[in-house]
Design an enzyme around this catalytic site. Structure first.
Site, mmCIF file in Angstrom:
data_model
loop_
_atom_site.group_PDB
_atom_site.id
_atom_site.type_symbol
_atom_site.label_atom_id
_atom_site.label_comp_id
_atom_site.label_asym_id
_atom_site.label_seq_id
_atom_site.Cartn_x
_atom_site.Cartn_y
_atom_site.Cartn_z
ATOM 1 N N PRO A 101 0.829 -1.210 0.000
ATOM 2 C CA PRO A 101 0.000 0.000 0.000
ATOM 3 C C PRO A 101 0.866 1.264 0.000
ATOM 4 C CG PRO A 101 -0.648 -1.505 1.773
ATOM 5 C CD PRO A 101 0.608 -2.056 1.177
ATOM 6 N N VAL A 102 0.428 2.249 -0.779
ATOM 7 C CA VAL A 102 1.185 3.503 -0.911
ATOM 8 C C VAL A 102 0.923 4.392 0.308
ATOM 9 C CG1 VAL A 102 1.408 5.570 -2.375
ATOM 10 C CG2 VAL A 102 1.022 3.349 -3.425
ATOM 11 N N GLY A 105 3.552 3.767 5.282
ATOM 12 C CA GLY A 105 4.657 3.478 6.200
ATOM 13 C C GLY A 105 5.330 2.146 5.901
ATOM 14 N N LEU A 106 4.921 1.510 4.790
ATOM 15 C CA LEU A 106 5.513 0.206 4.446
ATOM 16 C C LEU A 106 6.634 0.335 3.413
ATOM 17 C CD1 LEU A 106 2.339 -2.066 4.413
ATOM 18 C CD2 LEU A 106 4.232 -2.185 6.011
ATOM 19 N N GLY A 107 7.051 1.537 3.144
ATOM 20 C CA GLY A 107 8.226 1.726 2.275
ATOM 21 C C GLY A 107 7.950 1.451 0.814
ATOM 22 N N SER A 108 6.710 1.738 0.359
ATOM 23 C CA SER A 108 6.388 1.399 -1.033
ATOM 24 C C SER A 108 7.309 2.113 -2.025
ATOM 25 C CB SER A 108 4.927 1.706 -1.354
ATOM 26 O OG SER A 108 4.691 3.083 -1.217
ATOM 27 N N ALA A 110 10.458 3.160 -1.637
ATOM 28 C CA ALA A 110 11.801 2.559 -1.640
ATOM 29 C C ALA A 110 11.761 1.187 -2.299
ATOM 30 C CB ALA A 110 12.335 2.459 -0.209
ATOM 31 N N ALA A 111 10.666 0.447 -2.108
ATOM 32 C CA ALA A 111 10.577 -0.890 -2.709
ATOM 33 C C ALA A 111 10.451 -0.791 -4.230
ATOM 34 C CB ALA A 111 9.385 -1.648 -2.118
ATOM 35 N N ASP A 152 15.052 3.185 5.398
ATOM 36 C CA ASP A 152 14.148 2.485 4.467
ATOM 37 C C ASP A 152 14.937 1.776 3.373
ATOM 38 O OD1 ASP A 152 12.270 3.760 5.983
ATOM 39 O OD2 ASP A 152 11.137 4.596 4.311
HETATM 40 C C1 MEV Z 1 10.115 7.009 7.471
HETATM 41 O O1 MEV Z 1 9.888 5.671 7.044
HETATM 42 C C2 MEV Z 1 10.945 7.034 8.714
HETATM 43 C C3 MEV Z 1 11.326 8.422 9.238
HETATM 44 O O2 MEV Z 1 12.129 8.193 10.387
HETATM 45 C C4 MEV Z 1 12.079 9.228 8.230
HETATM 46 C C5 MEV Z 1 13.469 8.672 7.953
HETATM 47 O O3 MEV Z 1 13.970 7.851 8.702
HETATM 48 O O4 MEV Z 1 14.065 9.129 6.950
HETATM 49 C C6 MEV Z 1 10.105 9.200 9.674
#
Ligand code: MEV
Length: 319
Positions: A101-102, A105-108, A110-111, A152
């Site tokens: 999911p975009v 917080g699951l790093g979409s 970067a993935a 990430d």
């Molecule tokens: C984002 O996934 C995590 C944060 O700590 C930002 C970062 O580490 O660059 C909020």
């Protein structure tokens, strides 16, 4: 000519988001039940420099060089090319699909970069190490926010649990006993860039207080590392609760995230906290027993999606 395919997992931060931008440690693990896939095919008869990209999940079909220079997909292609002229690249088609999911917080982001960078570099006959992939993802991540900590790209490129301090060599985290987590999506898109900027502004306005908050979060990451490595993952539950309180103090939680965290705890979770940038996105819940009851409570409390993931034990030496 064969297709060149690469996949990349999602990631979740267990401890230390935001504080990691200020030099404190954080812990993150890959989430392999969600994946991004990139497939690169040569276009026979196409002209050099014709790089077409399709990402049906976001209704994108375009020539890469016609995308905005800041577009993350174009940036990922350019990161692979380095100082090579894109006009000389063999014609190809890149197709991206993702179950991550975009903005959750699951790093979409970067993935997507990881899968694209790996598949395209293989197509071009380059072999990249995980560290090189991590570095190239980081270059693309800088577009999303100016001061990415690097966590990430590191966890997604290496696909292993990590203990991470910005600017220091990362450590793979040894997991002595497996543990289960639930990830619940608030349905409100997370705003990492805005959250990172908000924390920075708060820190500028009140450096002493915020330095203390960052240090407290860093202390929690350190304690959790010891507990995870010594086979007592259940004991990280209270630390997750404490980390959530500190994230509230940083100003990145929301009533919806707090509501989900409370619901999980009341339904019997060992601990819960928001995960990632915040201002929306996911919470992460440590579960022991009663996973169905906790899932139901989360859904009733507004979670639009839940994901159950087991963090397996591993054999990593921490010497
Ligand atoms: C984002 O996934 C995590 C944060 O700590 C930002 C970062 O580490 O660059 C909020």
């Amino acid at each position: 000519m064969p297709a060149f395919t690469a996949t990349a997992p999602g990631k979740i931060i267990l401890f230390g988001e935001h504080a990691v931008v200020y030099g404190e440690p954080a812990i993150a693990v890959p989430v392999s039940s969600v994946q991004t896939r990139a497939v690169v095919n040569a276009v026979i008869g196409g002209s050099s420099g014709e790089i077409q990209i399709e990402a049906p999940d976001i209704s994108l079909s375009a020539a890469v060089m016609e995308l905005d220079p800041d577009h993350p997909l174009r940036a990922a292609v350019m990161a692979v090319l380095g100082d090579k002229d894109p006009g000389e690249m063999p014609a190809c088609n890149i197709r991206i699909s993702s179950s991550i999911p975009v903005a959750s917080g699951l790093g979409s982001g970067a993935a997507v970069s990881a899968a694209l960078i790996r598949a395209l570099s293989a197509f071009l006959g380059q072999r990249l190490t995980d560290e090189q992939v991590s570095h190239l993802i980081f270059e693309v991540e800088k577009i999303h926010h100016d001061t990415p900590s690097g966590i990430d790209n590191t966890v997604i490129a290496h696909q292993k649990p990590i203990y991470y301090v910005k600017g220091e060599p990362f450590q793979f985290l040894s997991i002595e006993s497996p543990f289960s987590i639930l990830i619940a999506d608030s349905g409100i898109p997370g705003h990492t860039q805005e959250a990172v900027q908000r924390v920075r502004q708060n820190w500028i306005n009140n450096p002493d207080r915020f330095d203390l908050l960052f240090k407290s979060i860093g202390g929690i990451s350190k304690m959790s590392k010891e507990l995870i490595q010594s086979g007592s993952p259940a004991d990280i539950g209270p630390l997750m609760n404490e980390n959530h309180l500190l994230l509230q103090e940083l100003g990145v939680s929301t009533p919806e995230l707090d509501h989900l965290v409370d619901a999980a705890r009341q339904a019997g979770a060992l601990g819960a906290k928001l995960s990632g940038g915040g201002l929306g996105g996911n919470i992460i819940v440590l579960v022991d027993e009663g996973i169905d009851k906790i899932t139901e409570a989360l859904t009733k409390s507004g979670a639009v999606h839940t994901l159950n993931s087991t963090i397996p034990s591993n054999q990593i030496s921490t010497d």
